[in-house]
Write a protein that holds these residues in place. Structure first.
Motif, PDB file in Angstrom:
ATOM      1  N   LYS A 165      71.565  33.176  63.244  1.00 11.09           N
ATOM      2  CA  LYS A 165      70.849  31.950  63.584  1.00 11.09           C
ATOM      3  C   LYS A 165      70.113  31.432  62.362  1.00 11.09           C
ATOM      4  N   PRO A 166      70.308  30.161  61.972  1.00 11.94           N
ATOM      5  CA  PRO A 166      69.650  29.629  60.780  1.00 11.94           C
ATOM      6  C   PRO A 166      68.153  29.516  60.959  1.00 11.94           C
ATOM      7  N   ASP A 167      67.456  29.633  59.862  1.00 12.30           N
ATOM      8  CA  ASP A 167      65.998  29.543  59.846  1.00 12.30           C
ATOM      9  C   ASP A 167      65.592  28.077  59.885  1.00 12.30           C
ATOM     10  N   ARG A 168      64.969  27.659  60.989  1.00 13.45           N
ATOM     11  CA  ARG A 168      64.598  26.261  61.148  1.00 13.45           C
ATOM     12  C   ARG A 168      63.608  25.820  60.077  1.00 13.45           C
ATOM     13  N   ALA A 169      62.783  26.735  59.599  1.00 16.34           N
ATOM     14  CA  ALA A 169      61.792  26.353  58.593  1.00 16.34           C
ATOM     15  C   ALA A 169      62.428  26.153  57.234  1.00 16.34           C
ATOM     16  N   ASN A 170      63.565  26.805  57.020  1.00 20.86           N
ATOM     17  CA  ASN A 170      64.215  26.739  55.723  1.00 20.86           C
ATOM     18  C   ASN A 170      65.320  25.696  55.699  1.00 20.86           C
ATOM     19  N   LYS A 171      66.193  25.759  56.717  1.00 19.34           N
ATOM     20  CA  LYS A 171      67.302  24.829  56.875  1.00 19.34           C
ATOM     21  C   LYS A 171      68.293  24.874  55.721  1.00 19.34           C
ATOM     22  N   ASN A 172      68.406  26.002  55.037  1.00 19.50           N
ATOM     23  CA  ASN A 172      69.436  26.127  53.996  1.00 19.50           C
ATOM     24  C   ASN A 172      70.746  26.503  54.661  1.00 19.50           C
ATOM     25  N   MET A 173      71.392  25.505  55.251  1.00 19.76           N
ATOM     26  CA  MET A 173      72.605  25.736  56.020  1.00 19.76           C
ATOM     27  C   MET A 173      73.746  24.948  55.429  1.00 19.76           C
ATOM     28  N   PRO A 174      74.944  25.535  55.391  1.00 22.89           N
ATOM     29  CA  PRO A 174      76.110  24.772  54.971  1.00 22.89           C
ATOM     30  C   PRO A 174      76.631  23.952  56.133  1.00 22.89           C
ATOM     31  N   GLY A 175      77.594  23.084  55.843  1.00 18.83           N
ATOM     32  CA  GLY A 175      78.287  22.432  56.940  1.00 18.83           C
ATOM     33  C   GLY A 175      78.271  20.935  56.899  1.00 18.83           C
ATOM     34  N   ASN A 176      77.404  20.301  56.108  1.00 19.92           N
ATOM     35  CA  ASN A 176      77.348  18.854  56.115  1.00 19.92           C
ATOM     36  C   ASN A 176      77.088  18.284  54.754  1.00 19.92           C
ATOM     37  N   LEU A 177      78.008  17.516  54.226  1.00 20.03           N
ATOM     38  CA  LEU A 177      77.724  16.657  53.090  1.00 20.03           C
ATOM     39  C   LEU A 177      77.183  15.370  53.661  1.00 20.03           C
ATOM     40  N   THR A 178      76.190  14.780  53.000  1.00 21.37           N
ATOM     41  CA  THR A 178      75.642  13.551  53.557  1.00 21.37           C
ATOM     42  C   THR A 178      76.624  12.399  53.471  1.00 21.37           C
ATOM     43  N   SER A 179      77.728  12.596  52.762  1.00 22.42           N
ATOM     44  CA  SER A 179      78.745  11.555  52.732  1.00 22.42           C
ATOM     45  C   SER A 179      79.575  11.570  54.015  1.00 22.42           C
ATOM     46  N   CYS A 180      79.404  12.607  54.840  1.00 25.76           N
ATOM     47  CA  CYS A 180      80.128  12.643  56.105  1.00 25.76           C
ATOM     48  C   CYS A 180      79.673  11.507  57.000  1.00 25.76           C
ATOM     49  N   ARG A 181      80.620  10.762  57.577  1.00 21.56           N
ATOM     50  CA  ARG A 181      80.255   9.656  58.428  1.00 21.56           C
ATOM     51  C   ARG A 181      80.949   9.740  59.766  1.00 21.56           C
ATOM     52  N   TYR A 241      82.718  16.948  54.546  1.00 24.09           N
ATOM     53  CA  TYR A 241      83.131  17.840  55.621  1.00 24.09           C
ATOM     54  C   TYR A 241      82.002  18.070  56.610  1.00 24.09           C
ATOM     55  N   ARG A 242      82.366  18.560  57.779  1.00 25.31           N
ATOM     56  CA  ARG A 242      81.399  19.000  58.788  1.00 25.31           C
ATOM     57  C   ARG A 242      82.024  20.150  59.543  1.00 25.31           C
ATOM     58  N   LEU A 243      81.327  21.294  59.603  1.00 28.29           N
ATOM     59  CA  LEU A 243      81.886  22.492  60.204  1.00 28.29           C
ATOM     60  C   LEU A 243      80.959  23.092  61.252  1.00 28.29           C
ATOM     61  N   ARG A 244      81.558  23.724  62.258  1.00 21.65           N
ATOM     62  CA  ARG A 244      80.796  24.452  63.274  1.00 21.65           C
ATOM     63  C   ARG A 244      80.043  25.612  62.626  1.00 21.65           C
ATOM     64  N   LYS A 245      78.968  26.049  63.279  1.00 16.81           N
ATOM     65  CA  LYS A 245      78.197  27.174  62.749  1.00 16.81           C
ATOM     66  C   LYS A 245      79.043  28.438  62.621  1.00 16.81           C
ATOM     67  N   ALA A 246      80.002  28.605  63.519  1.00 15.64           N
ATOM     68  CA  ALA A 246      80.858  29.792  63.462  1.00 15.64           C
ATOM     69  C   ALA A 246      81.662  29.849  62.173  1.00 15.64           C
ATOM     70  N   ALA A 247      81.805  28.709  61.497  1.00 16.11           N
ATOM     71  CA  ALA A 247      82.595  28.653  60.266  1.00 16.11           C
ATOM     72  C   ALA A 247      81.742  28.743  59.013  1.00 16.11           C
ATOM     73  N   TRP A 248      80.424  28.804  59.165  1.00 16.17           N
ATOM     74  CA  TRP A 248      79.551  28.845  58.001  1.00 16.17           C
ATOM     75  C   TRP A 248      79.599  30.215  57.326  1.00 16.17           C
ATOM     76  N   ASN A 249      79.338  30.186  56.023  1.00 15.54           N
ATOM     77  CA  ASN A 249      79.219  31.421  55.232  1.00 15.54           C
ATOM     78  C   ASN A 249      80.495  32.260  55.214  1.00 15.54           C
ATOM     79  N   ARG A 250      81.637  31.610  55.371  1.00 11.23           N
ATOM     80  CA  ARG A 250      82.912  32.332  55.339  1.00 11.23           C
ATOM     81  C   ARG A 250      83.842  31.779  54.261  1.00 11.23           C
ATOM     82  N   GLY A 251      83.343  30.856  53.458  1.00 12.75           N
ATOM     83  CA  GLY A 251      84.137  30.318  52.365  1.00 12.75           C
ATOM     84  C   GLY A 251      85.119  29.241  52.762  1.00 12.75           C
ATOM     85  N   TYR A 252      85.091  28.803  54.021  1.00 17.06           N
ATOM     86  CA  TYR A 252      86.043  27.792  54.473  1.00 17.06           C
ATOM     87  C   TYR A 252      85.837  26.454  53.767  1.00 17.06           C
TER      88      TYR A 252
END
Length: 212
Positions: free
Chosen positions: A196-212, A96-107
């Motif tokens: 806003k995600p922490d650039r130093a940490n980058k613990n962000m949801p939204g992308n499995l590396t299998s996404c192509r 999957y790949r999701l917009r930032k607005a959809a992060w941390n909402r369980g989608y």
């Protein structure tokens, strides 16, 4: 517009040529593409001449495999996409790949569970896989919430130039027997026509590396 699945809060539908702008905006966000391209955006012409035709090609060949646009109810706001890609006989890959607005909402978990339920209950799928960079902790948590277990670590053919990428990628999987024995509750499947995600940490949801 063909609907693949619905959950309590989401609709997964077929892509159309009119989604070029949605996909361009999604892939232009460096935070969204961090674990895939290191934050490099996808040019609009690539979206129009390569990505959209690829997505539409799956719809022409299958009524369940491929890439599906995710929209939020009730206004049908575009959130991103989920994929179900064939890997082998009876084996599919979830991503999957999701917009930032959809992060941390369980989608991500909600739709992934619905896809898993559909694949095992309605299709002849015996195993579902998913992949993520080892440093992509949020996506790994989604896999675990869906009942998937880690099956190994490997070095992909290409890696984004980001901290921790040298740790490689991890593979997760869930079999039909595991799914049945854990009695995962259905996620409301219905078949049909942030800070806003922490650039130093980058613990962000939204992308499995299998996404192509």
């Amino acid at each position: 517009m063909e609907i693949f699945l619905e959950t309590e809060r989401l609709v997964l539908r077929a892509f159309t040529a009119a989604d070029a702008e949605n996909l361009h905006a999604l892939n232009a966000d460096p935070d969204v593409t961090w674990y895939v391209t290191g934050g490099e955006p996808t040019p609009r012409d690539v979206v129009e001449t390569q990505i959209i035709p690829r997505f539409l090609g799956f719809h022409e060949r299958s009524d369940w495999q491929g890439y599906w646009a995710a929209e939020a109810k009730p206004d049908r706001e575009f959130l991103g996409w989920f994929h179900v890609l064939p890997e082998a006989d009876g084996v599919v890959d979830l991503g999957y790949r999701l917009r930032k607005a959809a992060w941390n909402r369980g989608y991500a978990t909600e739709a992934s569970r619905a896809i898993i339920d559909h694949c095992f209950a309605e299709r002849r799928v015996r195993r579902i896989t998913a992949h993520a960079l080892a440093v992509n902790v949020p996506s790994r948590r989604v896999m675990e919430k869906c009942g998937m277990t880690r099956t190994g670590t490997y070095q992909p053919g290409s890696l984004p130039d980001i901290p921790g990428a040298d740790q490689g990628a991890v593979a997760y999987a869930l079999t039909r027997d595991q799914w049945a024995s854990r009695a995962l509750r259905p996620a409301g499947v219905m078949l049909g026509a942030a800070r806003k995600p922490d650039r130093a940490n980058k613990n962000m949801p939204g992308n499995l590396t299998s996404c192509r």
